[in-house]
Design a protein around this motif. Structure first.
Motif, PDB file in Angstrom:
ATOM      1  N   ARG A  14       0.824  -1.205   0.000  1.00  0.00           N
ATOM      2  CA  ARG A  14       0.000   0.000   0.000  1.00  0.00           C
ATOM      3  C   ARG A  14       0.859   1.257   0.000  1.00  0.00           C
ATOM      4  O   ARG A  14       0.571   2.216  -0.713  1.00  0.00           O
ATOM      5  CB  ARG A  14      -0.948  -0.016   1.199  1.00  0.00           C
ATOM      6  N   LEU A  35      -7.112   3.287  -2.056  1.00  0.00           N
ATOM      7  CA  LEU A  35      -6.796   2.570  -0.820  1.00  0.00           C
ATOM      8  C   LEU A  35      -8.018   2.434   0.095  1.00  0.00           C
ATOM      9  O   LEU A  35      -7.920   1.836   1.162  1.00  0.00           O
ATOM     10  CB  LEU A  35      -5.658   3.285  -0.081  1.00  0.00           C
ATOM     11  N   TYR A  46       0.483   6.949   4.145  1.00  0.00           N
ATOM     12  CA  TYR A  46       1.017   6.106   3.085  1.00  0.00           C
ATOM     13  C   TYR A  46       1.745   6.889   2.003  1.00  0.00           C
ATOM     14  O   TYR A  46       2.682   6.395   1.396  1.00  0.00           O
ATOM     15  CB  TYR A  46      -0.103   5.304   2.420  1.00  0.00           C
TER      16      TYR A  46
END
Length: 66
Positions: A14, A35, A46
């Motif tokens: 991710r 996501l 992220y």
């Protein structure tokens, strides 16, 4: 943008996906959607800052580099 990770798995996937999407011009809203984040703030964990995109608008540090 190859990064060496000590851990493997979903978080690495991710994070790498978000970082590469950002580097290729995707917005944080787009990344959060992919996501499946409910809160935009979650996406910031992220997606790292794309320094290449910021370089043209960066201003010199006051007083120069020390």
């Amino acid at each position: 943008m190859d990064t060496v990770f000590r851990s493997k798995g979903a978080h690495q996937f991710r994070h790498t996906l978000a970082t590469r999407m950002l580097a290729n011009g995707a917005s944080l809203l787009d990344i959060g959607s992919v996501l499946r984040h409910e809160q935009p703030e979650t996406t910031f964990l992220y997606a790292k800052v794309d320094f290449r995109a910021l370089r043209p608008i960066a201003r010199p540090w006051p007083g120069g580099v020390k």
